[in-house]
Design an enzyme around this catalytic site. Structure first.
Site, PDB file in Angstrom:
ATOM      1  N   ILE A  43       0.877  -1.176   0.000  1.00 16.79           N
ATOM      2  CA  ILE A  43       0.000   0.000   0.000  1.00 16.79           C
ATOM      3  C   ILE A  43       0.912   1.224   0.000  1.00 16.79           C
ATOM      4  O   ILE A  43       1.546   1.537   1.018  1.00 16.79           O
ATOM      5  CB  ILE A  43      -0.918   0.003   1.246  1.00 16.79           C
ATOM      6  CG1 ILE A  43      -1.715  -1.302   1.341  1.00 16.79           C
ATOM      7  CG2 ILE A  43      -1.853   1.215   1.193  1.00 16.79           C
ATOM      8  CD1 ILE A  43      -2.438  -1.491   2.675  1.00 16.79           C
ATOM      9  N   GLU A  44       1.008   1.849  -1.167  1.00 19.16           N
ATOM     10  CA  GLU A  44       1.922   2.986  -1.289  1.00 19.16           C
ATOM     11  C   GLU A  44       1.234   4.287  -0.881  1.00 19.16           C
ATOM     12  O   GLU A  44       0.014   4.336  -0.661  1.00 19.16           O
ATOM     13  CB  GLU A  44       2.459   3.061  -2.727  1.00 19.16           C
ATOM     14  CG  GLU A  44       3.269   1.815  -3.084  1.00 19.16           C
ATOM     15  CD  GLU A  44       3.900   1.872  -4.465  1.00 19.16           C
ATOM     16  OE1 GLU A  44       3.540   2.745  -5.272  1.00 19.16           O
ATOM     17  OE2 GLU A  44       4.772   1.023  -4.722  1.00 19.16           O
ATOM     18  N   CYS A  53       4.979  -2.599   2.801  1.00 19.97           N
ATOM     19  CA  CYS A  53       5.130  -3.775   1.946  1.00 19.97           C
ATOM     20  C   CYS A  53       4.004  -4.783   2.202  1.00 19.97           C
ATOM     21  O   CYS A  53       3.370  -4.785   3.271  1.00 19.97           O
ATOM     22  CB  CYS A  53       6.455  -4.472   2.228  1.00 19.97           C
ATOM     23  SG  CYS A  53       7.917  -3.539   1.752  1.00 19.97           S
ATOM     24  N   GLU A  55       4.231  -7.991   2.781  1.00 15.59           N
ATOM     25  CA  GLU A  55       4.525  -8.912   3.882  1.00 15.59           C
ATOM     26  C   GLU A  55       4.176  -8.283   5.221  1.00 15.59           C
ATOM     27  O   GLU A  55       3.576  -8.904   6.098  1.00 15.59           O
ATOM     28  CB  GLU A  55       6.012  -9.293   3.889  1.00 15.59           C
ATOM     29  CG  GLU A  55       6.497  -9.981   2.627  1.00 15.59           C
ATOM     30  CD  GLU A  55       7.031  -8.995   1.592  1.00 15.59           C
ATOM     31  OE1 GLU A  55       6.420  -7.924   1.391  1.00 15.59           O
ATOM     32  OE2 GLU A  55       8.082  -9.307   0.989  1.00 15.59           O
ATOM     33  N   CYS A  90      12.042  -7.735   1.176  1.00 15.17           N
ATOM     34  CA  CYS A  90      13.071  -6.728   1.463  1.00 15.17           C
ATOM     35  C   CYS A  90      13.642  -6.938   2.871  1.00 15.17           C
ATOM     36  O   CYS A  90      13.110  -7.711   3.677  1.00 15.17           O
ATOM     37  CB  CYS A  90      12.496  -5.319   1.323  1.00 15.17           C
ATOM     38  SG  CYS A  90      11.484  -4.788   2.713  1.00 15.17           S
TER      39      CYS A  90
END
Ligand code: THU
Length: 131
Positions: A43-44, A53, A55, A90
């Site tokens: 969700i940016e 992110c 995850e 990441c």
């Protein structure tokens, strides 16, 4: 819960990604010890740093619902939601996994077609920090 079923849930979650800035859509499916699955997508945010992110979305959903015992996570991602290879978690997400998961926590990194690569958390984050 088979890896294949968890992978299917992650792929579905990827379709719900909100990624207007990077264009990279990511999905995750987190398996709890009792069989419950929490999905997540990235969700940016226009201010960038509030972005999260896929995850960590899944972990936040699970932990906030009282789940802390995890077995595995499946992750996929790609530009415009098209998987062109594995999309490894990441470093920040690996550290969040470390907070709640043991060395043998399984990470299924989804590849093209029906393929996927399997890693343990110890393999993805050796010599890790935890309190
Ligand atoms: N992203 C994830 O959702 N998970 C990762 O482990 C790596 C990156 C997202 C963040 C951002 O929305 C986009 O992928 C491109 O970096």
């Amino acid at each position: 819960m088979t890896p294949e079923k968890l992978i299917e849930i992650a792929k579905n979650a990827m379709t719900r990604a909100y990624a207007p800035y990077s264009g990279y859509k990511v999905g995750a499916a987190l398996l709890c010890a009792d069989g419950t699955v929490f999905s997540g997508c990235n969700i940016e945010n226009g201010a960038f740093s509030p972005s999260i992110c896929a995850e960590r979305t899944a972990f936040a959903k699970a932990v906030s619902e009282g789940y802390r015992d995890f077995t595995a996570i499946a992750v996929c991602g790609g530009k415009d939601g098209i998987i062109s290879g594995v999309f490894p978690p990441c470093g920040v997400c690996r550290q969040v996994m470390r907070e709640f998961c043991k060395d043998d926590f399984m990470i299924y990194m989804i590849d093209v077609g029906e393929g996927y690569e399997t890693r343990t958390l110890k393999e993805l984050l050796p010599d890790s920090f935890s309190l």
